[in-house]
Design an enzyme around this catalytic site. Structure first.
Site, PDB file in Angstrom:
ATOM      1  N   PHE A  98       0.879  -1.172   0.000  1.00  0.00           N
ATOM      2  CA  PHE A  98       0.000   0.000   0.000  1.00  0.00           C
ATOM      3  C   PHE A  98       0.910   1.213   0.000  1.00  0.00           C
ATOM      4  CE2 PHE A  98      -4.277   0.978  -0.302  1.00  0.00           C
ATOM      5  CZ  PHE A  98      -4.655   2.033   0.525  1.00  0.00           C
ATOM      6  N   ASN A 135      -1.455  -1.901  -9.467  1.00  0.00           N
ATOM      7  CA  ASN A 135      -2.918  -1.872  -9.415  1.00  0.00           C
ATOM      8  C   ASN A 135      -3.455  -0.744  -8.542  1.00  0.00           C
ATOM      9  OD1 ASN A 135      -5.643  -3.207  -9.852  1.00  0.00           O
ATOM     10  ND2 ASN A 135      -5.539  -3.051  -7.613  1.00  0.00           N
ATOM     11  N   HIS A 136      -2.808  -0.468  -7.432  1.00  0.00           N
ATOM     12  CA  HIS A 136      -3.344   0.507  -6.471  1.00  0.00           C
ATOM     13  C   HIS A 136      -2.195   1.138  -5.679  1.00  0.00           C
ATOM     14  CE1 HIS A 136      -3.148  -3.572  -4.762  1.00  0.00           C
ATOM     15  NE2 HIS A 136      -2.543  -2.939  -3.792  1.00  0.00           N
ATOM     16  N   ASP A 162     -11.060   1.040 -15.267  1.00  0.00           N
ATOM     17  CA  ASP A 162     -10.141   0.021 -14.723  1.00  0.00           C
ATOM     18  C   ASP A 162     -10.416  -1.254 -15.521  1.00  0.00           C
ATOM     19  OD1 ASP A 162      -9.497  -1.447 -11.400  1.00  0.00           O
ATOM     20  OD2 ASP A 162      -8.507  -1.649 -13.352  1.00  0.00           O
ATOM     21  N   ASP A 173      -7.701   2.002  -6.444  1.00  0.00           N
ATOM     22  CA  ASP A 173      -7.256   1.442  -7.725  1.00  0.00           C
ATOM     23  C   ASP A 173      -6.950   2.531  -8.748  1.00  0.00           C
ATOM     24  OD1 ASP A 173      -8.137  -0.980  -6.538  1.00  0.00           O
ATOM     25  OD2 ASP A 173      -8.265  -1.825  -8.566  1.00  0.00           O
ATOM     26  N   ASP A 204       2.321  -7.718  -8.976  1.00  0.00           N
ATOM     27  CA  ASP A 204       1.381  -8.011  -7.893  1.00  0.00           C
ATOM     28  C   ASP A 204      -0.068  -7.882  -8.387  1.00  0.00           C
ATOM     29  OD1 ASP A 204       0.788  -8.129  -4.914  1.00  0.00           O
ATOM     30  OD2 ASP A 204      -0.199  -6.251  -5.468  1.00  0.00           O
ATOM     31  N   GLU A 230       1.323 -12.556 -10.319  1.00  0.00           N
ATOM     32  CA  GLU A 230       0.599 -13.211  -9.225  1.00  0.00           C
ATOM     33  C   GLU A 230      -0.883 -13.169  -9.564  1.00  0.00           C
ATOM     34  OE1 GLU A 230      -0.742 -11.088  -6.212  1.00  0.00           O
ATOM     35  OE2 GLU A 230      -0.991 -12.661  -4.747  1.00  0.00           O
ATOM     36  N   GLN A 316       0.672 -13.826   7.719  1.00  0.00           N
ATOM     37  CA  GLN A 316      -0.723 -13.841   7.274  1.00  0.00           C
ATOM     38  C   GLN A 316      -1.324 -15.236   7.212  1.00  0.00           C
ATOM     39  OE1 GLN A 316      -1.647 -10.592   4.215  1.00  0.00           O
ATOM     40  NE2 GLN A 316       0.391 -11.318   3.604  1.00  0.00           N
TER      41      GLN A 316
HETATM   42  O1  7SA Z   1      -8.396 -17.697   1.604  1.00  0.00           O
HETATM   43  C1  7SA Z   1      -7.244 -18.243   1.048  1.00  0.00           C
HETATM   44  C2  7SA Z   1      -7.614 -19.243  -0.016  1.00  0.00           C
HETATM   45  O2  7SA Z   1      -8.355 -20.319   0.556  1.00  0.00           O
HETATM   46  C3  7SA Z   1      -8.592 -21.389  -0.389  1.00  0.00           C
HETATM   47  O3  7SA Z   1      -9.292 -22.414   0.234  1.00  0.00           O
HETATM   48  C4  7SA Z   1      -8.450 -18.608  -1.114  1.00  0.00           C
HETATM   49  C5  7SA Z   1      -8.648 -19.684  -2.192  1.00  0.00           C
HETATM   50  O4  7SA Z   1      -9.411 -19.167  -3.275  1.00  0.00           O
HETATM   51  C6  7SA Z   1      -9.371 -20.878  -1.585  1.00  0.00           C
HETATM   52  O5  7SA Z   1      -9.494 -21.907  -2.568  1.00  0.00           O
HETATM   53  O6  7SA Z   1      -7.771 -17.469  -1.666  1.00  0.00           O
HETATM   54  C7  7SA Z   1      -8.609 -16.299  -1.558  1.00  0.00           C
HETATM   55  O7  7SA Z   1      -8.010 -15.397  -0.625  1.00  0.00           O
HETATM   56  C8  7SA Z   1      -6.792 -14.796  -1.065  1.00  0.00           C
HETATM   57  C9  7SA Z   1      -6.225 -13.931   0.049  1.00  0.00           C
HETATM   58  O8  7SA Z   1      -7.108 -12.919   0.365  1.00  0.00           O
HETATM   59  C10 7SA Z   1      -7.078 -13.973  -2.330  1.00  0.00           C
HETATM   60  C11 7SA Z   1      -7.544 -14.954  -3.394  1.00  0.00           C
HETATM   61  O9  7SA Z   1      -7.859 -14.220  -4.586  1.00  0.00           O
HETATM   62  C12 7SA Z   1      -8.780 -15.695  -2.943  1.00  0.00           C
HETATM   63  O10 7SA Z   1      -9.055 -16.728  -3.877  1.00  0.00           O
HETATM   64  O11 7SA Z   1      -5.878 -13.345  -2.795  1.00  0.00           O
HETATM   65  C13 7SA Z   1      -6.074 -11.918  -2.939  1.00  0.00           C
HETATM   66  O12 7SA Z   1      -5.467 -11.282  -1.819  1.00  0.00           O
HETATM   67  C14 7SA Z   1      -4.060 -11.390  -1.738  1.00  0.00           C
HETATM   68  C15 7SA Z   1      -3.602 -10.697  -0.476  1.00  0.00           C
HETATM   69  C16 7SA Z   1      -3.405 -10.762  -2.995  1.00  0.00           C
HETATM   70  C17 7SA Z   1      -3.942 -11.504  -4.197  1.00  0.00           C
HETATM   71  O13 7SA Z   1      -3.384 -10.916  -5.374  1.00  0.00           O
HETATM   72  C18 7SA Z   1      -5.438 -11.445  -4.248  1.00  0.00           C
HETATM   73  O14 7SA Z   1      -5.937 -12.234  -5.298  1.00  0.00           O
HETATM   74  N1  7SA Z   1      -1.933 -10.839  -2.915  1.00  0.00           N
HETATM   75  C19 7SA Z   1      -1.143  -9.692  -3.305  1.00  0.00           C
HETATM   76  C20 7SA Z   1      -1.867  -8.388  -3.233  1.00  0.00           C
HETATM   77  C21 7SA Z   1      -1.727  -7.521  -2.187  1.00  0.00           C
HETATM   78  C22 7SA Z   1      -2.280  -6.151  -2.316  1.00  0.00           C
HETATM   79  O15 7SA Z   1      -1.331  -5.419  -3.037  1.00  0.00           O
HETATM   80  C23 7SA Z   1      -0.939  -7.811  -0.976  1.00  0.00           C
HETATM   81  O16 7SA Z   1      -1.868  -7.676   0.123  1.00  0.00           O
HETATM   82  C24 7SA Z   1      -0.330  -9.228  -1.016  1.00  0.00           C
HETATM   83  O17 7SA Z   1       0.756  -9.300  -0.124  1.00  0.00           O
HETATM   84  C25 7SA Z   1       0.105  -9.552  -2.435  1.00  0.00           C
HETATM   85  O18 7SA Z   1       0.838 -10.745  -2.476  1.00  0.00           O
HETATM   86  O19 7SA Z   1      -8.626   2.440  -0.086  1.00  0.00           O
HETATM   87  C26 7SA Z   1      -8.102   2.387   1.165  1.00  0.00           C
HETATM   88  C27 7SA Z   1      -8.519   1.139   1.842  1.00  0.00           C
HETATM   89  C28 7SA Z   1      -9.826   0.575   1.489  1.00  0.00           C
HETATM   90  O20 7SA Z   1      -9.887   0.366   0.085  1.00  0.00           O
HETATM   91  C29 7SA Z   1     -10.106  -0.738   2.192  1.00  0.00           C
HETATM   92  O21 7SA Z   1     -11.490  -0.923   2.245  1.00  0.00           O
HETATM   93  C30 7SA Z   1      -9.528  -0.741   3.583  1.00  0.00           C
HETATM   94  O22 7SA Z   1      -9.809  -1.997   4.205  1.00  0.00           O
HETATM   95  C31 7SA Z   1      -7.705   0.610   2.791  1.00  0.00           C
HETATM   96  C32 7SA Z   1      -8.049  -0.578   3.548  1.00  0.00           C
HETATM   97  N2  7SA Z   1      -7.480  -1.740   2.950  1.00  0.00           N
HETATM   98  C33 7SA Z   1      -6.479  -2.419   3.765  1.00  0.00           C
HETATM   99  C34 7SA Z   1      -6.788  -3.903   3.886  1.00  0.00           C
HETATM  100  O23 7SA Z   1      -8.028  -4.059   4.537  1.00  0.00           O
HETATM  101  C35 7SA Z   1      -5.707  -4.595   4.688  1.00  0.00           C
HETATM  102  O24 7SA Z   1      -5.933  -6.002   4.696  1.00  0.00           O
HETATM  103  C36 7SA Z   1      -5.102  -2.261   3.110  1.00  0.00           C
HETATM  104  C37 7SA Z   1      -4.699  -0.829   3.025  1.00  0.00           C
HETATM  105  O25 7SA Z   1      -4.134  -2.945   3.863  1.00  0.00           O
HETATM  106  C38 7SA Z   1      -4.353  -4.325   4.086  1.00  0.00           C
HETATM  107  O26 7SA Z   1      -4.261  -4.998   2.834  1.00  0.00           O
HETATM  108  C39 7SA Z   1      -3.033  -5.747   2.784  1.00  0.00           C
HETATM  109  C40 7SA Z   1      -3.363  -7.208   2.580  1.00  0.00           C
HETATM  110  O27 7SA Z   1      -4.070  -7.687   3.710  1.00  0.00           O
HETATM  111  C41 7SA Z   1      -2.068  -7.993   2.474  1.00  0.00           C
HETATM  112  O28 7SA Z   1      -2.354  -9.359   2.164  1.00  0.00           O
HETATM  113  C42 7SA Z   1      -2.223  -5.255   1.603  1.00  0.00           C
HETATM  114  C43 7SA Z   1      -1.848  -3.807   1.724  1.00  0.00           C
HETATM  115  O29 7SA Z   1      -1.047  -3.609   2.852  1.00  0.00           O
HETATM  116  O30 7SA Z   1      -1.012  -6.026   1.534  1.00  0.00           O
HETATM  117  C44 7SA Z   1      -1.200  -7.435   1.359  1.00  0.00           C
HETATM  118 CA    CA Z   2      -7.779  -2.674 -10.737  1.00  0.00          CA
END
Ligand code: 7SA
Ligand code: CA
Length: 528
Positions: A98, A135-136, A162, A173, A204, A230, A316
């Protein structure tokens, strides 16, 4: 003749940059012999003793000695976010996903420390691959000069702003289709190449933007370089009218790779490792019968999202592979096709390094490549497979009842976990050919079948309990089947009748063995 000036030169430059229709950029998997280390975990940006970049700089030599040829670095952009995720009870920020600006002074270390680490790693023969997050970005602290508002630079400015999924609610985004947004990232990727030693990129959240953008960025960054996307998105996450909602994980991954010309993390294999038996690990993208599919796969056991990480909350761990399978999973990805990626803590925190070091050496000695051929010997339990590289064939047996070995498979190059893992290095096999086996005049009773028992692994190494099953054809009253065997092998075999549920042959074909040389004969016949 009117002076054309610069026109011809500009035109030829344009042509040079555009791949003609028939000439497609091969998938950018480096030299096909990349062994990738994920050079961080979820808590690396909170490392206490020294900054992560300082740690990487003095570990660079060791990482090279351990056999890695590339390292996936964390996002190099400054991330000042700090968040608490109430529903998952985790918190974080600063990990780079982020990010707020392209400033390289981040929680991983200073700009200078990054350059020092990148120089040391490249010098140690470990190519630097940066994680980039187009992406964001963190737009929660007011407008950013990089991406002004109000013309379509952001997803929420128009309903077509997008060409991919939103990150969470999409508030952050960007719209990469917008020319100035694409150009801003293109300039930064070239900056990473020119000034921070970037020899490759990890993209990413590629579900968030069109894969064509990635191909265009890589054309500018350098087509000969390594790139991996990814795409973590299961079939059930696609809209019902999207063909990928009814396709396999492999199909969606390969489709993305075809459009981006980049490799892709093998989530098809990850899904089988998580939900399937060890025997079903053969359904990964990295073991697809088509070498172009194997060439596109980057295999892994866990990463900073799916796995645990040393330190706070244990990271995580969204989809961690259970402890008892991890050694076998590393043995599989390091002895099979695709580009293997090793997760940092498995190598340097959780004492699995010695196993991984040995596996990397065995892989490199064999000359295994991303598109190397692999064959599975499915008549055994667990997973038994042969992968052939430039110099040797590797035979792996995981949790298998393989006991009777063919000649040539003498002492294993590696035994681990009490024999759950066995790996042999042998002379390189010839490419496989399909041979049609037929057995005549076999009489069987209900519950019995006819098998081909013979000298090679495909035929059970003379162990009737692991002979190759044939199928009965009511018309011809024959038992037959096509079996892939390496070419140019002198093969001996016999038909046997056996109860399906036992390992003892009920009856062997009488007389001498049938023998043939594979590749010359494509048919072979035994008679009771
Ligand atoms: O559940 C696991 C699997 O179980 C299996 O049984 C499932 C699978 O399908 C199932 O068969 O997998 C599911 O879950 C995965 C994990 O969530 C999903 C997958 O699609 C889904 O199938 O994977 C998604 O999420 C991953 C973390 C992403 C994947 O690309 C995506 O597809 N990985 C990459 C992407 C990011 C983001 O760049 C990184 O996320 C990962 O490290 C990277 O490898 O606008 C301001 C704002 C608001 O918009 C929001 O509403 C607010 O909440 C801010 C706030 N957002 C925050 C988030 O809530 C917070 O969690 C944000 C600012 O920070 C955090 O986000 C973190 C994220 O948690 C972390 O994983 C992000 C940014 O710091 O960095 C990381
Ligand atoms: Ca997008």
């Amino acid at each position: 003749m009117k002076k054309l000036g610069l026109l011809p030169l500009l035109f030829s430059l344009f042509l040079a940059n555009v791949a003609t229709a028939d000439e497609v950029t091969p998938v950018r998997n480096g030299d096909g012999k990349v062994i990738l280390l994920q050079g961080f975990h979820w808590n690396s940006s909170r490392n206490e003793t020294e900054t992560w970049y300082a740690l990487l700089a003095h570990m660079a030599g060791q990482i090279g000695i351990d056999g890695f040829t590339a390292i996936w670095m964390p996002p190099p952009w400054k991330d000042t976010s700090s968040w608490v995720d109430s529903n998952s009870g985790t918190s974080g920020g600063g990990e780079g996903y982020f990010w707020r600006s392209f400033d390289k002074n981040s929680q991983y270390g200073t700009d200078e420390q990054l350059k020092t680490a990148a120089t040391a790693l490249n010098r140690a023969g470990v190519k630097v691959v940066y994680d980039v997050v187009p992406n964001h970005m963190d737009d929660t602290k007011g407008d950013v000069p990089l991406f002004p508002r109000g013309h379509g630079e952001w997803r929420h400015e128009c309903d077509k702003c997008d060409d991919g999924d939103p990150f969470i609610d999409g508030n952050s985004d960007l719209n990469i289709k917008y020319a100035s947004v694409f150009e801003t990232f293109k300039k930064e990727l070239i900056n990473l190449r020119n000034n921070y030693g970037a020899m490759g990129l990890r993209f990413d959240f590629v579900r968030g933007y069109a894969p064509q953008n990635v191909d265009r960025w890589m054309n500018a960054f350098g087509n000969f370089q390594f790139c991996v996307g990814e795409l973590w998105k299961g079939p059930s996450e696609y809209p019902a009218d999207d063909w990928r909602s009814k396709a396999s994980w492999q199909d969606a991954l390969k489709d993305w790779s075809d459009r981006s010309r980049c490799t892709v993390f093998d989530f098809a294999l990850k899904e089988r490792m998580q939900n399937g038996s060890i025997a079903e690990w053969r359904h990964g993208l990295n073991a697809n019968p088509d070498p172009a599919w194997r060439a596109a796969a980057v295999t892994f056991v866990d990463n900073h999202d799916t796995g645990y990480s040393p330190g706070r909350y244990g990271g995580q761990h969204h989809w961690p592979l259970p402890e008892e399978l991890r050694n076998q999973a590393y043995a599989y990805i390091l002895s099979s096709p695709g580009t293997p990626a090793v997760y940092w803590p498995d190598m340097y925190d959780w004492q699995r390094g010695e196993l991984i070091r040995q596996l990397i050496k065995i892989r490199k000695d064999a000359g295994i490549k991303a598109d190397s051929p692999i064959r599975f010997h499915t008549q055994y339990s667990g997973l038994v497979a042969t992968t052939t590289g430039d110099r040797q064939s590797l035979v792996i047996a995981l949790s298998s009842d393989l006991t009777k070995l063919p000649p040539g498979l003498t002492d294993p190059a590696l035994i681990w976990d009490g024999g759950k893992i066995r790996l042999w290095s042998t002379a390189p096999e010839q490419p496989a050919v399909s041979v049609h086996f037929t057995c005549d005049y076999a009489t069987t009773y209900p519950g019995q079948s006819v098998y081909a028992a013979g000298s090679t692994l495909e035929l059970g190494a003379w162990d009737p309990g692991h002979a190759a099953p044939l199928t009965y054809n009511a018309q011809s009253k024959q038992w037959s089947g096509s079996i892939d065997v390496p070419a140019k092998q002198d093969i001996q075999w016999k038909c046997i009748v056996r109860n399906n549920d036992s390992s003892a042959a009920v009856r062997w074909q009488p007389g001498p063995n049938v023998s043939f040389t594979s590749g010359t004969a494509s048919e072979t016949r035994g008679t009771f």
